[in-house]
Design a protein around this motif. Structure first.
Motif, PDB file in Angstrom:
ATOM      1  N   ALA A  64       0.818  -1.211   0.000  1.00 31.16           N
ATOM      2  CA  ALA A  64       0.000   0.000   0.000  1.00 31.16           C
ATOM      3  C   ALA A  64       0.848   1.256   0.000  1.00 31.16           C
ATOM      4  O   ALA A  64       0.531   2.234  -0.689  1.00 31.16           O
ATOM      5  N   VAL A  65       1.945   1.255   0.758  1.00 26.77           N
ATOM      6  CA  VAL A  65       2.830   2.424   0.792  1.00 26.77           C
ATOM      7  C   VAL A  65       3.405   2.692  -0.594  1.00 26.77           C
ATOM      8  O   VAL A  65       3.417   3.836  -1.079  1.00 26.77           O
ATOM      9  N   ILE A  66       3.866   1.619  -1.266  1.00 22.02           N
ATOM     10  CA  ILE A  66       4.471   1.777  -2.589  1.00 22.02           C
ATOM     11  C   ILE A  66       3.441   2.270  -3.601  1.00 22.02           C
ATOM     12  O   ILE A  66       3.699   3.209  -4.368  1.00 22.02           O
ATOM     13  N   VAL A  67       2.252   1.668  -3.602  1.00 20.07           N
ATOM     14  CA  VAL A  67       1.217   2.060  -4.562  1.00 20.07           C
ATOM     15  C   VAL A  67       0.718   3.470  -4.280  1.00 20.07           C
ATOM     16  O   VAL A  67       0.445   4.238  -5.216  1.00 20.07           O
ATOM     17  N   THR A  68       0.617   3.847  -3.011  1.00 18.66           N
ATOM     18  CA  THR A  68       0.168   5.203  -2.672  1.00 18.66           C
ATOM     19  C   THR A  68       1.133   6.238  -3.211  1.00 18.66           C
ATOM     20  O   THR A  68       0.716   7.265  -3.777  1.00 18.66           O
ATOM     21  N   ILE A  69       2.425   5.992  -3.045  1.00 19.34           N
ATOM     22  CA  ILE A  69       3.440   6.916  -3.562  1.00 19.34           C
ATOM     23  C   ILE A  69       3.294   7.075  -5.074  1.00 19.34           C
ATOM     24  O   ILE A  69       3.421   8.177  -5.616  1.00 19.34           O
ATOM     25  N   MET A  70       3.024   5.973  -5.728  1.00 18.77           N
ATOM     26  CA  MET A  70       2.865   5.998  -7.186  1.00 18.77           C
ATOM     27  C   MET A  70       1.560   6.657  -7.599  1.00 18.77           C
ATOM     28  O   MET A  70       1.480   7.372  -8.607  1.00 18.77           O
ATOM     29  N   LEU A  71       0.506   6.446  -6.811  1.00 17.55           N
ATOM     30  CA  LEU A  71      -0.837   6.827  -7.210  1.00 17.55           C
ATOM     31  C   LEU A  71      -1.135   8.313  -7.014  1.00 17.55           C
ATOM     32  O   LEU A  71      -1.968   8.872  -7.739  1.00 17.55           O
ATOM     33  N   ALA A  77      11.928  13.882 -19.734  1.00 16.68           N
ATOM     34  CA  ALA A  77      13.209  13.186 -19.871  1.00 16.68           C
ATOM     35  C   ALA A  77      13.606  12.516 -18.563  1.00 16.68           C
ATOM     36  O   ALA A  77      14.093  11.373 -18.555  1.00 16.68           O
ATOM     37  N   PHE A  78      13.371  13.203 -17.447  1.00 19.89           N
ATOM     38  CA  PHE A  78      13.715  12.630 -16.138  1.00 19.89           C
ATOM     39  C   PHE A  78      12.894  11.378 -15.859  1.00 19.89           C
ATOM     40  O   PHE A  78      13.426  10.355 -15.396  1.00 19.89           O
ATOM     41  N   LEU A  79      11.604  11.434 -16.145  1.00 18.81           N
ATOM     42  CA  LEU A  79      10.731  10.288 -15.866  1.00 18.81           C
ATOM     43  C   LEU A  79      11.073   9.095 -16.755  1.00 18.81           C
ATOM     44  O   LEU A  79      11.019   7.948 -16.312  1.00 18.81           O
ATOM     45  N   PHE A  80      11.435   9.361 -18.013  1.00 18.96           N
ATOM     46  CA  PHE A  80      11.879   8.261 -18.872  1.00 18.96           C
ATOM     47  C   PHE A  80      13.164   7.636 -18.326  1.00 18.96           C
ATOM     48  O   PHE A  80      13.326   6.409 -18.330  1.00 18.96           O
ATOM     49  N   TRP A  81      14.079   8.482 -17.864  1.00 12.70           N
ATOM     50  CA  TRP A  81      15.339   7.964 -17.300  1.00 12.70           C
ATOM     51  C   TRP A  81      15.071   7.148 -16.032  1.00 12.70           C
ATOM     52  O   TRP A  81      15.656   6.080 -15.842  1.00 12.70           O
ATOM     53  N   VAL A  82      14.181   7.650 -15.188  1.00 12.29           N
ATOM     54  CA  VAL A  82      13.841   6.925 -13.959  1.00 12.29           C
ATOM     55  C   VAL A  82      13.270   5.554 -14.281  1.00 12.29           C
ATOM     56  O   VAL A  82      13.654   4.547 -13.683  1.00 12.29           O
ATOM     57  N   ARG A  83      12.356   5.503 -15.248  1.00 11.27           N
ATOM     58  CA  ARG A  83      11.689   4.240 -15.576  1.00 11.27           C
ATOM     59  C   ARG A  83      12.687   3.192 -16.074  1.00 11.27           C
ATOM     60  O   ARG A  83      12.558   2.007 -15.740  1.00 11.27           O
ATOM     61  N   LYS A  84      13.680   3.610 -16.852  1.00  9.90           N
ATOM     62  CA  LYS A  84      14.580   2.640 -17.473  1.00  9.90           C
ATOM     63  C   LYS A  84      15.880   2.420 -16.702  1.00  9.90           C
ATOM     64  O   LYS A  84      16.446   1.322 -16.741  1.00  9.90           O
ATOM     65  N   ASN A  85      16.383   3.447 -16.023  1.00 13.91           N
ATOM     66  CA  ASN A  85      17.752   3.368 -15.509  1.00 13.91           C
ATOM     67  C   ASN A  85      17.913   3.484 -13.998  1.00 13.91           C
ATOM     68  O   ASN A  85      18.950   3.085 -13.472  1.00 13.91           O
ATOM     69  N   LEU A  86      16.924   4.035 -13.294  1.00  8.71           N
ATOM     70  CA  LEU A  86      17.144   4.294 -11.877  1.00  8.71           C
ATOM     71  C   LEU A  86      17.274   3.020 -11.057  1.00  8.71           C
ATOM     72  O   LEU A  86      18.188   2.897 -10.225  1.00  8.71           O
ATOM     73  N   LYS A  87      16.387   2.063 -11.275  1.00  7.13           N
ATOM     74  CA  LYS A  87      16.427   0.840 -10.465  1.00  7.13           C
ATOM     75  C   LYS A  87      17.741   0.084 -10.624  1.00  7.13           C
ATOM     76  O   LYS A  87      18.356  -0.308  -9.617  1.00  7.13           O
ATOM     77  N   THR A 110      12.268   3.930  -7.155  1.00  7.29           N
ATOM     78  CA  THR A 110      11.943   4.067  -8.575  1.00  7.29           C
ATOM     79  C   THR A 110      10.503   4.507  -8.763  1.00  7.29           C
ATOM     80  O   THR A 110      10.206   5.389  -9.572  1.00  7.29           O
ATOM     81  N   LYS A 111       9.591   3.885  -8.011  1.00 10.27           N
ATOM     82  CA  LYS A 111       8.176   4.269  -8.113  1.00 10.27           C
ATOM     83  C   LYS A 111       7.947   5.680  -7.604  1.00 10.27           C
ATOM     84  O   LYS A 111       6.961   6.329  -7.960  1.00 10.27           O
ATOM     85  N   ALA A 112       8.860   6.169  -6.750  1.00 11.40           N
ATOM     86  CA  ALA A 112       8.739   7.532  -6.223  1.00 11.40           C
ATOM     87  C   ALA A 112       9.299   8.566  -7.191  1.00 11.40           C
ATOM     88  O   ALA A 112       9.286   9.765  -6.886  1.00 11.40           O
ATOM     89  N   GLY A 113       9.769   8.113  -8.369  1.00  5.30           N
ATOM     90  CA  GLY A 113      10.320   9.039  -9.356  1.00  5.30           C
ATOM     91  C   GLY A 113       9.372  10.159  -9.715  1.00  5.30           C
ATOM     92  O   GLY A 113       9.752  11.342  -9.687  1.00  5.30           O
ATOM     93  N   PRO A 114       8.102   9.856 -10.054  1.00  3.96           N
ATOM     94  CA  PRO A 114       7.163  10.943 -10.346  1.00  3.96           C
ATOM     95  C   PRO A 114       6.961  11.901  -9.175  1.00  3.96           C
ATOM     96  O   PRO A 114       6.762  13.099  -9.384  1.00  3.96           O
ATOM     97  N   VAL A 115       7.022  11.371  -7.951  1.00  5.64           N
ATOM     98  CA  VAL A 115       6.896  12.248  -6.777  1.00  5.64           C
ATOM     99  C   VAL A 115       8.065  13.223  -6.735  1.00  5.64           C
ATOM    100  O   VAL A 115       7.894  14.412  -6.427  1.00  5.64           O
ATOM    101  N   ALA A 116       9.270  12.731  -7.048  1.00  2.00           N
ATOM    102  CA  ALA A 116      10.450  13.605  -7.065  1.00  2.00           C
ATOM    103  C   ALA A 116      10.285  14.698  -8.111  1.00  2.00           C
ATOM    104  O   ALA A 116      10.620  15.876  -7.859  1.00  2.00           O
ATOM    105  N   ALA A 117       9.769  14.336  -9.286  1.00  3.41           N
ATOM    106  CA  ALA A 117       9.543  15.340 -10.327  1.00  3.41           C
ATOM    107  C   ALA A 117       8.524  16.373  -9.872  1.00  3.41           C
ATOM    108  O   ALA A 117       8.683  17.580 -10.109  1.00  3.41           O
TER     109      ALA A 117
END
Length: 578
Positions: A29-36, A192-202, A219-226
């Motif tokens: 739930a914590v992970i999905v909430t961060i993403m959602l 560009a940041f979100l594409f990089w996070v999706r492919k390279n951050l993990k 990695t799932k928190a990438g959009p939150v960082a943006a």
């Protein structure tokens, strides 16, 4: 009690809920909430609604699905395709930004929920099968392109409109002189940041020694960082005063109690879009749910899923939301994070409720360009143009269906695309079954097996014609069999017996029965007997209720080998008598 558990699956998994399941569900739930959180805001923007509508649509619906749904990993909430369909449908009855627009979205969710519940109660989930997979893939691909294109205006900071690809592109090009360069920089950088996070951050975090779980969370928190970085930049530099569009004030508090409208003209205008949204949402949801359930040898009840999704949409209609369904990306994240039961969704709803109560002031300066970047990165994963190449090499009919769905969706809008997809799926099925595969078969030497004379070396008899019908017979293809036999049994061919091998025939409807009677009568007129072999029990039961069997000029054989043996012996005796 069994019936109650069928309609309330929570009574089933809830009996065995323990501390371990609670711990796993909380982590998921914590992970999905961060993403959602950023996703909910972004999809509300896509639907043309205030940002808070996305969060509202992710609270009550998730809780209701946890009670009524059967999937233990499906994460319900706003999704890209349904948000686009919502914007298209509601935009035809109300202007975006008005109270009527929000009420129409509630009404759309109400109609969708009611339709899904009715389908579930009457066990009509099979209706979704009328959408073939190639057509669904084509529609989702086209929708992904439309969604990404629709967000370019937010990346550029221009005012554009349109529901089809030509309209959107034409409007964007017409307003290029209004581009806000600061907004463009924010949007491009976020994308560009979100594409990089999706492919390279993990992988990078794993190389740094972080655990798989922690790397996945970050990695799932990438959009939150943006969201955080761009919001702080706009606030600190006062970029909103320089034309950067922001989310603005988002009300704090619990989801409001709302009522859909019941005006007959509005209900009539939204009924068809609601049905299309329901079907598309259910197909996407059940596909994800069954895939994830299979990995843990769990069972999904499609009809109960309809009720669960219907309840979720009804919940959205009365709590300020809009139509929802099970999302692919967040469901996979929920599953990978270790969700054990639907309670993980309920805990996610509590996390979003906390955000609605205390965190909404923090997104006041969030640029819409960042939300647009979030949407673009999410939906481009839906675009799969390789389906055109795959279907071209396998089936030209399926290729035509995919290509037509993509083109019609892009050029005429999502509703036309969905409707055409359904129509193409049905027409494609009718076309394929209208010309059933009928093979002339012969005996494989030394066996009792019969195979296609064009594919195998088999024994045949000049007086005997055996046709294996590889499709159920019904009104669409009945005349095809008539014409085929008529063309095969010509004057002077020497055929005295025709055997129809029914091993693959599961049903014979009344139109097909009349065709069989016609075939029997025509063959009788030219002195040829008609026989059947390997007729299935249910088909025989149906034939026995008619006069066909009593008027049949030949016999019904248990097996094709019996027919071959008996008719060969009769021919031998006839020749001996001559």
């Amino acid at each position: 009690m069994t019936t109650l558990r069928r309609y309330l699956p929570i009574l089933d998994w809830g009996r065995t809920y323990d501390r371990t399941a609670f711990s796993n569900d909380m982590i998921a739930a914590v992970i999905v909430t961060i993403m959602l959180i950023p996703q909910s805001l972004a999809y509300a923007l896509l639907a043309g609604l205030p940002a808070q509508a996305g969060i509202y649509a992710s609270i009550a619906p998730i809780i209701l699905y946890a009670i009524f749904g059967t999937s233990r990993a499906l994460a319900v909430g706003p999704v890209a395709v349904v948000s686009l369909l919502t914007a298209s449908a509601v935009g035809q009855v109300a202007d975006q930004g008005t109270a009527g627009y929000a009420v129409a979205a509630l009404t759309l969710a109400f109609l969708s929920g009611g339709f899904l519940v009715l389908l579930g109660v009457f066990r009509l989930g099979f209706l979704a099968n009328f959408l073939s997979h190639p057509v669904i893939a084509g529609f989702i691909t086209a929708s992904g392109i439309l969604i990404a294109t629709s967000q370019l205006k937010h990346i550029l900071g221009v005012s554009a409109h349109g529901h089809t690809l030509p309209q959107m592109l034409g409007s964007i090009f017409a307003h290029l002189d209004q581009v806000n360069w600061i907004t463009l920089v924010i949007g491009v950088a976020a994308t560009a940041f979100l594409f990089w996070v999706r492919k390279n951050l993990k992988p990078a975090l794993r190389r740094m020694g972080l655990s798989p779980l922690m790397a996945d969370v970050l990695t799932k928190a990438g959009p939150v960082a943006a969201v955080v970085v761009t919001t702080l930049a706009v606030w600190a530099l006062g970029l909103d005063a320089r034309g950067v569009r922001i989310v603005g004030e988002v009300p704090q508090g619990l989801p409001p109690l709302t009522l859909p409208a019941f005006a007959p003209n509005l209900l009539g205008a939204l009924l068809v879009p609601a049905i299309l949204i329901s079907i598309i949402g259910f197909v996407e949801s059940i596909s994800v749910a069954q895939t994830l359930a299979a990995k843990k040898r769990q069972r999904i009840d499609p009809d109960q899923e309809l009720i669960g999704l219907g309840a979720a949409n009804l919940g959205a209609a009365f709590t300020g939301g809009y139509p929802v369904t099970g999302g692919f990306a967040r469901s996979v994240v929920n599953f990978d994070a270790g969700a054990e039961t639907p309670a993980a969704g309920a805990f996610t709803a509590l996390g979003l409720l906390f955000a609605s109560l205390f965190l909404t002031p923090l997104v006041h300066y969030l640029p819409t360009a960042t939300l647009a970047a979030t949407i673009i990165v999410a939906v481009l994963s839906l675009v799969d143009l390789s389906i055109l190449q795959k279907t071209w090499g396998y089936s030209r009919a399926d290729f035509t269906a995919v290509a037509a769905t993509i083109v019609l969706t892009l050029l005429m809008g999502v509703e036309t695309g969905v409707a055409s997809g359904v129509a193409i799926s049905v027409l494609l099925h009718l076309y394929k079954t209208s010309r059933p595969h009928v093979a002339e078969v012969g005996l494989v030497p030394g066996t009792q097996h019969f195979r296609n004379v064009r594919r195998h070396k088999v024994d045949t008899r000049p007086h005997l014609l055996t046709l294996r019908v590889d499709e159920s017979l019904y009104f669409v293809n009945a005349r095809f069999l008539e014409d085929l036999i008529q063309s095969r049994v010509t004057e002077g061919c020497g055929i005295t017996d025709v055997v129809l091998m029914f091993s693959a025939v599961n049903e014979v409807d009344f139109s097909a029965l009349e065709s069989l009677e016609t075939i029997n009568r025509r063959l009788k007129d030219i002195g040829v007997r008609l026989h059947l072999s390997e007729v299935k029990g249910p088909v025989m039961d149906r034939l026995e209720t008619s006069h066909f069997l009593s008027e049949l000029t030949g016999r019904v054989f248990l097996s094709q080998f019996d027919a071959w043996t008996a008719l060969a012996s009769e021919e031998h005796l006839n020749r001996a008598a001559e």
